[in-house]
Enzyme design. Structure first.
Site, PDB file in Angstrom:
ATOM      1  N   HIS A  78      39.657  31.346  37.437  1.00 15.23           N
ATOM      2  CA  HIS A  78      40.567  32.294  38.071  1.00 15.23           C
ATOM      3  C   HIS A  78      41.158  31.621  39.311  1.00 15.23           C
ATOM      4  O   HIS A  78      42.357  31.671  39.534  1.00 15.23           O
ATOM      5  CB  HIS A  78      39.832  33.580  38.431  1.00 15.23           C
ATOM      6  CG  HIS A  78      40.707  34.635  39.021  1.00 15.23           C
ATOM      7  ND1 HIS A  78      41.788  35.164  38.352  1.00 15.23           N
ATOM      8  CD2 HIS A  78      40.681  35.245  40.233  1.00 15.23           C
ATOM      9  CE1 HIS A  78      42.386  36.057  39.120  1.00 15.23           C
ATOM     10  NE2 HIS A  78      41.738  36.133  40.263  1.00 15.23           N
ATOM     11  N   HIS A 135      49.668  33.015  42.071  1.00 13.06           N
ATOM     12  CA  HIS A 135      48.817  34.081  41.523  1.00 13.06           C
ATOM     13  C   HIS A 135      49.726  35.175  40.985  1.00 13.06           C
ATOM     14  O   HIS A 135      50.328  35.936  41.749  1.00 13.06           O
ATOM     15  CB  HIS A 135      47.897  34.617  42.604  1.00 13.06           C
ATOM     16  CG  HIS A 135      46.805  35.507  42.077  1.00 13.06           C
ATOM     17  ND1 HIS A 135      46.821  36.037  40.804  1.00 13.06           N
ATOM     18  CD2 HIS A 135      45.662  35.954  42.654  1.00 13.06           C
ATOM     19  CE1 HIS A 135      45.742  36.771  40.619  1.00 13.06           C
ATOM     20  NE2 HIS A 135      45.021  36.725  41.736  1.00 13.06           N
ATOM     21  N   CYS A 195      43.645  41.947  39.115  1.00 15.60           N
ATOM     22  CA  CYS A 195      43.977  40.623  38.578  1.00 15.60           C
ATOM     23  C   CYS A 195      43.314  40.342  37.241  1.00 15.60           C
ATOM     24  O   CYS A 195      43.581  39.309  36.623  1.00 15.60           O
ATOM     25  CB  CYS A 195      43.603  39.547  39.589  1.00 15.60           C
ATOM     26  SG  CYS A 195      44.323  39.853  41.217  1.00 15.60           S
TER      27      CYS A 195
END
Length: 402
Positions: free
Chosen positions: A297, A331, A168
């Site tokens: 995040h 996400h 990620c």
């Protein structure tokens, strides 16, 4: 770049994105301002899971030019949808005339690339031999370099090109690598960004880890219960601030680390995240109190949010407004670093702190200043965090041009 050296600011002279919020920056801006949550119950083909996703409208109907049909896959359709928005291709063409095609690089982050095309091919394998169908083009669709190859082809670029796959943190790290290509003189400009698309392996994989939320994700909520998977593509044209003709936002610093604590869990004290944030501030030659906003995040999982809160509080204290914007996009995995760098850039331009969506009560254990309603205020400098599986961490410092 030697220790203690301040990074020369790099302009984001063009930007574009496609996500669940819509196609182009105008759609992103509108969704952020109106606090519209575009996440929806999972309706992805062949996937029956009780979760919500950030699915991009129109990707099934999108088509590639006939000359590029070999690249056709969901991931590259997302790429093209973004490239065709916000006059991005025109701005890159202008840069090509200025620098030449060999002086413009392409650095893209991804985690699964076009693996959905491989899933389709697997379903069509020969029942007798198990062979995949002849039309399956692994190199132009599923390969991690496929999107980079596609972007270089469609934009006519011949400078350095590579893919970054650090979970990620991938497309945030792509910004750092792009900056180094310019700093070392290998490029005058770089198309930087990332793309990741919905697919079975991602949805089922996160489900097997018990990380999927049954409803829309709620980062930093007291009752948060997991993440929502999304898809999207986001790109910027990065060039020296002194050479750029446009650009309201600049990359001021970047920091990256790998703590390798665990395959899927962050370091409990946020050691790698703290290091990445401090490196980014040091490279930008900025003190913690200069940061006006932090784009977390913030995935919405119990462990990730708690550890990031520790890291941000340890480095910045508890006064800086912070929020996660994954309630808008889901996400987007390997694309999330670039997606959120652009969201952070829009926040700087608009003077807007987009408060976390879907959060009724912030986790009382959080020590950072988590914002749950939009705040309108002048913003000059912001931090965008991307922390991934395997302990891959990357932080970007972005600043509004004077």
């Amino acid at each position: 770049m030697s220790p203690g050296t301040r990074m020369a600011p790099l302009a984001l002279s063009a930007m574009t994105a496609v996500s669940a919020m819509g196609q182009g920056l105008a759609a992103m801006r509108l969704a952020l301002k109106t606090r519209h949550c575009p996440l929806r119950p999972c309706d992805f083909p062949h996937i029956e899971l009780p979760t919500w996703i950030g699915r991009v409208e129109g990707v099934e109907e999108a088509s590639l030019p006939a000359s590029l049909a070999a690249f056709d896959c969901r991931n590259n359709r997302l790429v093209l949808m973004a490239l065709e928005s916000d006059d991005f291709m025109h701005d890159v063409a202008t840069a090509v005339r200025r620098y030449g095609p060999t002086r413009i690089g392409v650095v893209l982050g991804t985690s699964t690339s076009g693996i959905e095309e491989g899933e389709h091919a697997y379903r069509q394998r020969d029942p007798a031999t198990g062979h995949l169908p002849g039309h399956f083009d692994f190199v132009r669709t599923q390969d991690l370099f496929a999107a980079t190859r596609f972007v270089r082809t469609i934009l006519g670029l011949r400078g350095p090109g590579f893919a970054v796959s650090n979970a990620c943190a991938s497309s945030a790290k792509a910004f750092a690598d792009a900056a180094m290509l310019i700093e070392t003189g290998l490029c005058d400009a770089v198309v930087v960004g990332g793309a990741d698309s919905l697919c079975g392996i991602t949805l089922h994989g996160f489900n097997s880890l018990d990380l999927l939320a049954p409803g829309p994700c709620r980062p930093f909520a007291a009752d948060r219960d997991g993440l929502s998977i999304g898809e999207g593509a986001a790109f910027a044209l990065l060039e020296r601030q002194s050479h750029a003709e446009n650009g309201q936002v600049s990359l001021l610093g970047h920091g990256a680390s790998t703590d390798a604590h665990h395959m899927s869990s962050p370091h409990p004290d946020g050691a790698g995240a703290i290091l990445a944030i401090r490196q980014a501030l040091a490279l930008a030659d900025l003190s913690p109190e200069t940061i006006d906003y932090v784009n977390f995040h913030g995935t919405g999982t119990l462990g990730n949010d708690a550890v990031e809160d520790k890291a941000v509080f340890a480095t910045l204290g508890g006064q800086t407004p912070c929020s996660s914007t994954k309630g808008w996009t889901g996400h987007t995995l390997g694309a999330s670093g670039a997606m959120e760098a652009l969201i952070t850039s829009l926040s700087l331009i608009e003077g807007l702190v987009p408060g976390c969506l879907n959060v009724a009560e912030v986790d009382p254990l959080c020590r950072s200043r988590v914002v749950t309603a939009n705040l309108a205020r002048p913003l000059k400098i912001a931090l965008s965090n991307s922390f991934g599986f395997g302990g891959s961490n990357c932080s970007l410092v972005l600043g509004r041009a004077a």
